[in-house]
Scaffold this active site. Sequence first.
Site, PDB file in Angstrom:
ATOM      1  N   GLY A 387       6.285  52.053  49.494  1.00  0.00           N
ATOM      2  CA  GLY A 387       6.275  53.403  48.951  1.00  0.00           C
ATOM      3  C   GLY A 387       7.652  54.035  48.889  1.00  0.00           C
ATOM      4  N   PHE A 388       8.512  53.648  49.778  1.00  0.00           N
ATOM      5  CA  PHE A 388       9.780  54.356  49.859  1.00  0.00           C
ATOM      6  C   PHE A 388      10.972  53.531  49.416  1.00  0.00           C
ATOM      7  CE2 PHE A 388       7.087  56.554  52.856  1.00  0.00           C
ATOM      8  CZ  PHE A 388       7.257  57.854  52.433  1.00  0.00           C
ATOM      9  N   ASP A 506       1.111  53.849  58.959  1.00  0.00           N
ATOM     10  CA  ASP A 506       0.898  52.906  57.855  1.00  0.00           C
ATOM     11  C   ASP A 506       0.770  51.481  58.395  1.00  0.00           C
ATOM     12  OD1 ASP A 506       0.426  52.241  55.241  1.00  0.00           O
ATOM     13  OD2 ASP A 506       2.526  52.158  54.665  1.00  0.00           O
TER      14      ASP A 506
END
Length: 722
Positions: A387-388, A506
């Site tokens: 995601g990052f 996560d």
Amino acid sequence: MRSTLLISLKSPFSGHRLCFPAAAAATKLLLLLLFAHETLASSPPSDYLSFSFPSFGPDNRGNFTFPTTDSRDSQGALQITPDTANDDSFFLNKSGRVLLSRRFRLWKDPSSGNRKRTASFNTTFFINIFKPNGSLIPGEGLSFLISPDDGAPPPGSSGGYLGLTNSTIDGHSSNQIVAVEFDTVKQSYDPDDNHVGLNINSIVSNKTASLSLFGIQLLPPNPANYTVWIDYDGGAGQFIVHMALQGKPKPLTPVLEARLNLSDYVNQDSYFGFAASTGAADYQLNCVLAWNLTVENLDEKGGGNLWKILVGIAAGVVVIALAVGLLLFWHSKERRKKMKRRMAALDPSVLTGTLKSLPGMPKEFEYKDLRRATNGFEEKMKLGQGGFGIVYKGVFADDGTQVAVKKFSREDNMNSQDDFLKELTVINRLRHKHLVSLLGWCHENGVLLLVYDYMPNGSLDQHLYRTGSAVRPLLPWNRRVQVAADVASALHYLHHEYNECVVHRDLKSSNVMLDAAFRGRLGDFGLARVIDIDKTSYAELEAAGVPGTLGYIAPECFHTARATRESDVFAFGALLLELVCGRRPRCSTLPGFNFLVDWVWMLHREGTITEAVDEKLGGDYAADEAFRLLMLGLACSHPVPGERPKAAGIIQILLGTLPPPVVPPFKPGFMWPAAETSGEYEAGGVGLTSMSTLLLNSSLNYSSSTLPWTPRIVSNVGQDDV
Ligand SMILES: *[C@@H]1O[C@H](CO)[C@@H](O)[C@H](O)[C@H]1NC(C)=O
Ligand SMILES: *[C@@H]1O[C@H](CO)[C@@H](O)[C@H](O)[C@H]1NC(C)=O
Ligand SMILES: *[C@@H]1O[C@H](CO)[C@@H](O)[C@H](O)[C@H]1NC(C)=O
Ligand SMILES: *[C@@H]1O[C@H](CO)[C@@H](O)[C@H](O)[C@H]1NC(C)=O
Ligand SMILES: *[C@@H]1O[C@H](CO)[C@@H](O)[C@H](O)[C@H]1NC(C)=O
Ligand SMILES: *[C@@H]1O[C@H](CO)[C@@H](O)[C@H](O)[C@H]1NC(C)=O
Ligand SMILES: *[C@@H]1O[C@H](CO)[C@@H](O)[C@H](O)[C@H]1NC(C)=O
Ligand SMILES: *[C@@H]1O[C@H](CO)[C@@H](O)[C@H](O)[C@H]1NC(C)=O
Ligand SMILES: *[C@@H]1O[C@H](CO)[C@@H](O)[C@H](O)[C@H]1NC(C)=O
């Protein structure tokens, strides 16, 4: 009233997260005021038509139209499709409808100068979808229907057409139907075989939501009744569907909500009722057990309450003005603070200065060295993407050292730097042999990079599923057990040993890395947050949605949007089952199940839980260990956060120093609010906090999603973030 309020809230908040205590307090205050306002202003509805059918039979048969003999009332319920027969073929290829044999005026043409008026309605009903013994595959679905007539379903409307349309007329605006479908068969245009949808003139829903995300199974292994609430506000054009097990209160979170101007689609005089169908090889019983309906009456005029309404509106305006004023005051104060902080973070020299001053900060790398080590961030060197950021393999030419380099990829520079700082401040201080270590960092020309230990054996998912570019050997049993213990010890460190509690947020198989000795190491602290040891949860509204990955997200997170130790434990449970079964937590290959946990729970109930063990192991595993891990996995998947084991208990169970947990034969239901008793939520804030979350989300992303928060689904390819 409430919808006006939502809209007025929109501007002060748009684009900003509400994560400051002061703003949260203001919201609570606003909500209190709002409730007070609602109580003040809720004059009894002036003119409504109400119907209540606690059951169905000869007494109220005359109130309904049964247009074909395939639909009838029997055993106290409306059977929309056939319910008894001697031979199975009788059930197949059916469609049916039952409608209230009374028309309702649903909209009114504007009288001079006024807007067109649309009737509001509320309805509540109990449904039971049941797979009889003879049916091998259940199908197809049941729907609540608004129809221009009370006649038979169109010919050819069996199967996927749900008694609503057929292949000729599907999608035609002349159908004038609006329906809410409860569908148990996945068509190409459906999300899954367990969803709710809003349908306008077509069987292809305008909006759908998987019910699995809400812990609802339309066709659970054991029959269940569900309550459905459908509320339509004609003035605001707001259509909301809630659903829960029968007997449970109306949940705060709707399963579906949509903007809908009913008057654009339905006939001015329409009927309310139900439609359903069965398929060519699949059938089910589609029953409605009870039904309440309240419809605003547009036929007559109810002027008597005008005064009350005016007083209500006046009171409302005063309260809203007060509340918004207060809110703006708090908000602007917080915003100024935040802007200041952000400005500081934006200035590269300040950022670098901050980094250098971090205690124990590891080595600063030079950008050109990292670029060289990764061949200029070559595609071939890519290990994974999260995601990052994107993770590359790097090799330093001088000594051949291998590293993993995470390059923050968000275009929006401000966010990247925020993420970068968040990750750094957390990971920088964590040291544990089962966490991936941070070696250093680099910040040059606005590019942000973190350098980690390289994990030669990639991520756990690569060894369980053996897909993707790197073909990894299958992970043998003893290594799986070892990895489970390694991750548990890392989790214990994060939750309890470190002087602040860190929630990982996560945890998943692509974030568990394997070192050279195939020992597990937890990576990706991009989502990790430090939480105060005194508080047990970390509240934050993520603009982007619930952090985490579907299948690993605890059910309460859809309501609270906050991560806790308990939600980490839930994800750990999903990981345990994954390790033993060699299947992903969200799994499409198990007929009748969307989530691995539900399948394992069914096997547990039937006393055959070890059948869940990964077949790829070829029987090469220790049955007692497998049993222990599976039971622990189920215990961690308990829908009620307070019932899940803690990290210390998990370690002892894995070591065998504590017996495996006792797991009930049926997965307990998820109830909201669930955890009031477990003391996990801020005192006094349970209802209000989650309510505020809900309200804010509805006002911010009103039309963007059916869930109030969209889970961030990260592809599981490769080394997904170190
Ligand atoms: C059913 O119809 C009868 C006769 O029209 C009416 O008196 C009765 O109120 C209706 N029942 C409901 C629950 O509306
Ligand atoms: C719905 O549509 C009608 C005309 O199509 C319009 O007069 C009315 O204002 C609309 N209502 C809403 C809530 O948008
Ligand atoms: C529907 O329910 C809401 C609150 O739940 C209420 O404000 C509204 O008046 C109801 N509308 C009708 C038509 O009963
Ligand atoms: C209908 O309303 C009655 C009275 O409020 C309530 O007892 C009953 O449970 C409701 N039935 C449904 C299906 O919601
Ligand atoms: C379904 O099968 C079970 C056992 O196989 C039996 O006990 C039950 O009575 C059957 N139910 C019906 C409705 O036939
Ligand atoms: C669909 O329904 C319409 C009437 O509602 C009918 O004329 C048409 O033949 C039907 N199509 C099929 C394929 O059955
Ligand atoms: C949603 O409804 C509108 C209005 O009828 C329709 O034109 C549109 O095609 C629908 N969208 C989908 C995805 O079905
Ligand atoms: C569902 O409702 C029916 C009728 O009210 C009742 O007989 C049955 O026991 C209920 N089933 C469950 C699982 O609650
Ligand atoms: C159901 O429909 C399918 C295809 O339309 C047909 O092949 C099958 O024979 C039908 N079955 C029955 C029992 O009518």
